[in-house]
Structure formats: structure tokens, C-alpha cells
Design a protein around this motif. Structure first.
Motif, PDB file in Angstrom:
ATOM      1  N   HIS A 109     -11.033  -2.086   0.498  1.00 48.01           N
ATOM      2  CA  HIS A 109      -9.712  -2.180   1.127  1.00 48.01           C
ATOM      3  C   HIS A 109      -9.376  -1.024   2.066  1.00 48.01           C
ATOM      4  O   HIS A 109      -8.568  -1.208   2.983  1.00 48.01           O
ATOM      5  N   CYS A 121      -3.060  -8.515   4.598  1.00 48.62           N
ATOM      6  CA  CYS A 121      -4.035  -9.203   3.740  1.00 48.62           C
ATOM      7  C   CYS A 121      -5.072 -10.002   4.518  1.00 48.62           C
ATOM      8  O   CYS A 121      -6.102 -10.378   3.945  1.00 48.62           O
ATOM      9  N   TYR A 138       1.001  -4.624   2.869  1.00 50.15           N
ATOM     10  CA  TYR A 138      -0.435  -4.579   3.137  1.00 50.15           C
ATOM     11  C   TYR A 138      -0.843  -5.784   3.974  1.00 50.15           C
ATOM     12  O   TYR A 138      -0.398  -6.913   3.729  1.00 50.15           O
ATOM     13  N   LEU A 160      -3.072   0.609  -3.903  1.00 45.53           N
ATOM     14  CA  LEU A 160      -2.452  -0.701  -3.672  1.00 45.53           C
ATOM     15  C   LEU A 160      -1.704  -1.155  -4.922  1.00 45.53           C
ATOM     16  O   LEU A 160      -2.111  -0.840  -6.045  1.00 45.53           O
ATOM     17  N   ILE A 208       0.856  -1.187   0.000  1.00 45.88           N
ATOM     18  CA  ILE A 208       0.000   0.000   0.000  1.00 45.88           C
ATOM     19  C   ILE A 208       0.890   1.233   0.000  1.00 45.88           C
ATOM     20  O   ILE A 208       1.854   1.314   0.776  1.00 45.88           O
TER      21      ILE A 208
END
Length: 605
Positions: A249, A194, A192, A169, A155
Motif C-alpha cells: 500500500h 483505493c 485512501y 491504514l 490513511i
């Protein structure tokens, strides 16, 4: 963000009758808004932290309106920006905005991760763009070669961005948008997360409010409740197809409020914004260890503040030099935290100016909007502001000491303070200081840096100050000459200045000094791990500086005694043998600690 400022105060007791206090109103408040407060607080008209502070002040006790300076409490909207405040308390720390920027925060956390990798594993692996782009590419390639099954997502966050602006992202370093703006608008790229914890199949984050009440001594409070801010589309692990779906996200309220799926709710348990306590109740009903989760969050907050305090102290001594009249500071911070599936908290960022709005806009008809109160915001934010004012109330201690009561109180009328609910802010430091004091190594390095700054009001160390530091701590020797010291200073300072950190002053910033200090520690104690190297060098420097200070005090006392012993004019001089040249009348005894450090110094160098 709040963009307004103002000030208000409780006057000194001799200025007003004991049962009254004056509220110094901000100049930007309109008469209509003043009338809206009335005798009963009306939170429907609060659209900034200043408005909310004024409203909460009424809940503590009644205030006649008026204007008066100086104030007991100054309430700034965005940052500390008034150099004409010489007393009282200010709700912002100098330099806080700069200290919690994404790049500065990432550098501070990386320093702590180098020293204490296990204690600071709650912050994602980060790289700074554009300067560390080659390093980012090389490290990702190396990690992929080691583990071909590793398919990371990253990110990218602009350094000065807020409310989700400019965040995106990527799956590969080559996907970074290398436009001209990357130079003028640097960014942080992070791994990031996840596998976040999901509630109702939605990703969410937590906004916790933290009160930094004092920097020296360090005093931290955490609000017992916070906000849970939800995405508005069911979460799926990132793929090339869904990378650009921000409502899936990114948890930013300012983004998701524009989603058609955003739910405004009058309940704290439902909707796209809920209280954190409602999430904890839900987790507890599923058998989760909520006490451990809170303990981990408290630990995260304390460790983060410890990482930020060195930089804050440099700014503080620059704006409010020791020995000069100035205010004390406090500040409410917003910590954004993400929970992983295993309930491990991850720090996303720290906000110097968390939103204190307790309402949202609702469109009644095309182009026509109305401000609607938010019960969730009101429940959390009003308590935070109100109890912050209770904690920093300058008259509170006086009232406790004097125990004076008015005639109405003697008749049984309840004090406004007694009618308030219990504090929502829980002290976590110095309450848990013993568990975390060992982490404050960089604090001690910053104290050395401030000591040799020389000129009050500066934040950069010049070459003369750096040489004086080396000389007074006796860190140069035949293997590390003063010429090598100058080269070290020039190399590190030039590299940090090329990063565009701060061109207002020339010299070595604190972060550059910390890097130089680490280099010196690694040079002197080669066989030790980094943490022990730095700790050993700090102890050596502190002991040698203490010995130097003691020697100067002794010589000062000796000179004073010899001056008093000089014969008066017209009297016969004292007879007796003169002390031999170079004879030391006073002699300092080395402490056992310094002796041990010197022995370690000889073996380590």
C-alpha cells in the motif's frame, strides 16, 4: 534529506578574468571528496543535493577552487537559516519547511477547496488530529448513513513524519491509535485512494521536481521527467487482512527498499524505480491521452503553489523585510502524485527537501555496504540540479548582454553552455498565468494581512492592527461595532493558538486572519456564494485603502504647497479672504469601481 549546507558563487566580473569563475566550497567537504570531482564530474560520490550541485556546476563550466564571501548563490542543505545573507540567491525559501508540513498543507488546500471546490478536487478529503477527531467521526458516520454500501479506507500520516514513518491504514475512525503521542505528534487522516493505476499489478507514485524560481513575481518550472516509485507486492484493495502490508500500500522508496522483492535495475524502464517518461510511453502505447495527463499534472502543480504562496509571503517578509538588503530565493520541491485508474492525478504531499541522492547502498557481505550509482536517479536528478543552476546563474544575463567572447571562442571553441542539452525544466507560470490568476484570492487577503502587521519581522497580527484594518476599510457599522470586532479577534485567535500552531509570537496568524476575513465577507454579502463574498470584500477593501492612500497623498501635497506659500519673515501677509473652516481645497473623485462596490455593500449588508 540533506543535512549539510555550503555556499558557492560566480564572482563579479571585475574580480576575476572574464573566462573564469570561482567556486566557493562548503566547509564540510573533505579533501578526498574535492579531489574526486577532478576535471570530469563524478556523480558516484554525490550523496546530497549540495554535492550534486557542486558536480553539476562543473558541467556548466570549469571552476578554480577558492573561498570567498559574499557569494552569488548560497546552497543550504535543509532550510533557510542564515540571517547574515544580504545579497545573492539562496536555494531555500524562509518558512517552506513549515508551509508544506502535512497539517499546514491540508489547511491551505481546504481553504482553496472552500473557495474553488471543483478546481481543487485533486487533494483527498482530510481531517486534522487530534482537534478534528470528533468532526471526523461525525462526518464518516453521516456519510455511511447516507450510503450504507460505502466502505472507505483512511490513511493516517504524522504531521512531521517523513520516509513513510508512522503511516498506517484504518477502516473505521475507532481504529485510530489514540496514544499519548497523538497530542505531541499531531497527524492528518485522509481518505485512501483505493483504485490507483497499476503497472505490472503494482501500485506506484510519481515524484516530480518543481522549481519555484521566484515568489514575487511568481515563477514556476516543472521538470519534464520524474521518478516512478513502485510498491514491491502486487496490489489488492485494502481489507482488514492486508491493511498492515506496507509493501503493498505504501510507495515510499525508503520503506520498499527493505523488501526482498525490491529490484535495482540499470534500465530506466524496469525495476522498482523507473523514470516517469517510461511510464508515459507505456501508457501512450495503450492509447492513453498522455498530453491531457501532463496538462492535468501542470494544473495540479500550479494550483498547489498558488495555495502555498500566501503563507510563504508572510514568512518571506518576516525574514527578508521589504526595504532592507537581503537575498532572493529559489527552491526545488518534490511533488508526490498518485494516478487513479482513470488517469486523474491526486496530490499526496509536497516535499521541501526532496532527496537528491543518485546512488543506493548495496550489501556486499554481512555488515559491509557499498554505494552503487543509480542510472534512474542520475538521469533525472542531475538534469534538475544542473538546469536549476543554469536558470539562476547570475552571470547569464550579463553574458547575453555583453556578448563578450574570449580568444579561444573566436577561434571556434564551443561555449560550455552551448554544449549542454536543452533545459529539462519547463516554465508553466507565468506562461499559463491567465488561466489561473482568478484563483489567487487568498494571495490578496495575505497582502492585506501583511499591510497591517505593523512591526517588520513578525508573522502575527495584533489586536491594534486588526482594529486598524477594520477601521481603514470601513467594515464596522451599527450592526457590527468595534466591540464585536474585538470579540471576533479574540475568539478566532484564541482557538488557533489553542491548536498549538506557533507559540513563539502572540497574535493572529495568517490562517486565522483568513478565517476572520471569510466571516466578515459572509456577514456583509449574505446572498452570494462564498467565492463571490470573499472577492467582493477584497475589492471593497482594496478600493477603500487606495482611496485612503490617495487622500493622504493629496493632503500631503496640500500641506507642502501651503508651507511653501507661507510669507517669509518680515514680509506683509497675504491679503484676501481666508477659506471657510473645514473647506476642502482638494477633493477626491470616487472611481466608478468604488461607487459600484459601495452600492453592492449597501444592498448586501
Amino acid at each position: 534529506m540533506d543535512g549539510r549546507c555550503g555556499s558557492w558563487a560566480w564572482p563579479k566580473e571585475e574580480e576575476m578574468p572574464p573566462s573564469q569563475a570561482v567556486l566557493i566550497l562548503p566547509l564540510m567537504l573533505t579533501p578526498a571528496k574535492l579531489n574526486s570531482y577532478g576535471e570530469k564530474p563524478n556523480t558516484a560520490t554525490t550523496d546530497s543535493s549540495l554535492d550534486l550541485a557542486l558536480t553539476c556546476a562543473h558541467t556548466i563550466r570549469q571552476f578554480p577552487f577558492g573561498r570567498r564571501l559574499p557569494c552569488d548563490i548560497y546552497w543550504h542543505g535543509v532550510s533557510f537559516h542564515d540571517n547574515n545573507i544580504f545579497s545573492g540567491q539562496v536555494n531555500k525559501f524562509p518558512g517552506m519547511m513549515e508551509t508544506v508540513r502535512k497539517i499546514t498543507l491540508s489547511r491551505a488546500m481546504r481553504t482553496m477547496q472552500d473557495l474553488f471546490p471543483l478546481e481543487y478536487n485533486f487533494y483527498p478529503r482530510s481531517w486534522i488530529l487530534p482537534e478534528e477527531l470528533p468532526l471526523f467521526v461525525a462526518e464518516v458516520r453521516m456519510l455511511k448513513d447516507r450510503n450504507p454500501s460505502w466502505k472507505p479506507t483512511f490513511i493516517v500520516k504524522p504531521d512531521g513524519g517523513c520516509q513513510g514513518d508512522g503511516i498506517y491504514l484504518i477502516k473505521d475512525p475507532s481504529d485510530i491509535r489514540l496514544t499519548g503521542s497523538i497530542q505531541s505528534r499531531p497527524a492528518v487522516v485522509q481518505e485512501y485512494i483505493c483504485k490507483p493505476l497499476l503497472v505490472d499489478k503494482l501500485k506506484f507514485d510519481i515524484r516530480l521536481y518543481v522549481l519555484l524560481k521566484s515568489l514575487e513575481p511568481l515563477e514556476i518550472y516543472i521538470a519534464k521527467d520524474g521518478l516512478s516509485r513502485f510498491c514491491t507486492e502486487p496490489y489488492q484493495e485494502p481489507t482488514l487482512k492486508n491493511l498492515h502490508q506496507v509493501f503493498m500500500h505504501l510507495t515510499n522508496y525508503s520503506l520498499n527498499i527493505h523488501s526482498g522483492n525490491f529490484i535495482h535495475s540499470d534500465s530506466v524502464n524496469t525495476g522498482s524505480k523507473r523514470t516517469f517518461s517510461s511510464i508515459l510511453c507505456r501508457l501512450s502505447s495503450r492509447g492513453a491521452d498522455v498530453k491531457k495527463l501532463w496538462s492535468d499534472i501542470i494544473s495540479l502543480v500550479i494550483k498547489t503553489i498558488i495555495a502555498l504562496t500566501p503563507e510563504l509571503k508572510v514568512y518571506y517578509q518576516s525574514d527578508i523585510p521589504a526595504g532592507k538588503p537581503g537575498p532572493t530565493c529559489f527552491q526545488i520541491l518534490g511533488f508526490d502524485i498518485l494516478l487513479m485508474k482513470n488517469l486523474k492525478p491526486i496530490l499526496l504531499e509536497v516535499n521541501a527537501n526532496p532527496s537528491m541522492r543518485i546512488e543506493h547502498e548495496q550489501e556486499l557481505s554481512p555488515g559491509v555496504f557499498e554505494n552503487v550509482p543509480s542510472p534512474v536517479d542520475e538521469e533525472v536528478k542531475v538534469a534538475v540540479i544542473r538546469d536549476t543552476l543554469r536558470l539562476v546563474d547570475p552571470q547569464k544575463k550579463k553574458r547575453k548582454d555583453t556578448q563578450c567572447q574570449s580568444a579561444e571562442q573566436e577561434a571556434g571553441e564551443e561555449l560550455p553552455e552551448a554544449a549542454l542539452p536543452s533545459l529539462c525544466l519547463k516554465q508553466v507560470f507565468p506562461k499559463y498565468a491567465k488561466q489561473f490568476s482568478y484563483l489567487r484570492l487568498v494571495d490578496r487577503v495575505a497582502a492585506l494581512f501583511i499591510r497591517f502587521l505593523g512591526v517588520k519581522g513578525t508573522t502575527k497580527l495584533g489586536p491594534t492592527g486588526f482594529r486598524t484594518f477594520i477601521r481603514n476599510c470601513k467594515l464596522s457599522n451599527s450592526n457590527f461595532s468595534m466591540a464585536a470586532v474585538d470579540i471576533l479577534y479574540i475568539d478566532i485567535t484564541r482557538r488557533w493558538n489553542s491548536m498549538g500552531i506557533d507559540h513563539k509570537e502572540s497574535g493572529m496568524c495568517l490562517q486565522a486572519f483568513v478565517e476572520a476575513f471569510f466571516c466578515l465577507a459572509q456577514r456583509k454579502y449574505k446572498s452570494l456564494p462564498l467565492h463571490d463574498q470573499v472577492a467582493s470584500l477584497i475589492e471593497l477593501c482594496e478600493c477603500r485603502l487606495a482611496a485612503l492612500r490617495g487622500k493622504r497623498l493629496v493632503w500631503g501635497c496640500g500641506l507642502a504647497q501651503r508651507h511653501r506659500a507661507l510669507p517669509a519673515a518680515g514680509t506683509a501677509p497675504c491679503t484676501g479672504p481666508a477659506p471657510p473652516r473645514g473647506h476642502q481645497v482638494f477633493r477626491l473623485q470616487k472611481t466608478s469601481q468604488l461607487r459600484a462596490l459601495m452600492c453592492r455593500d449597501r444592498t448586501g449588508s
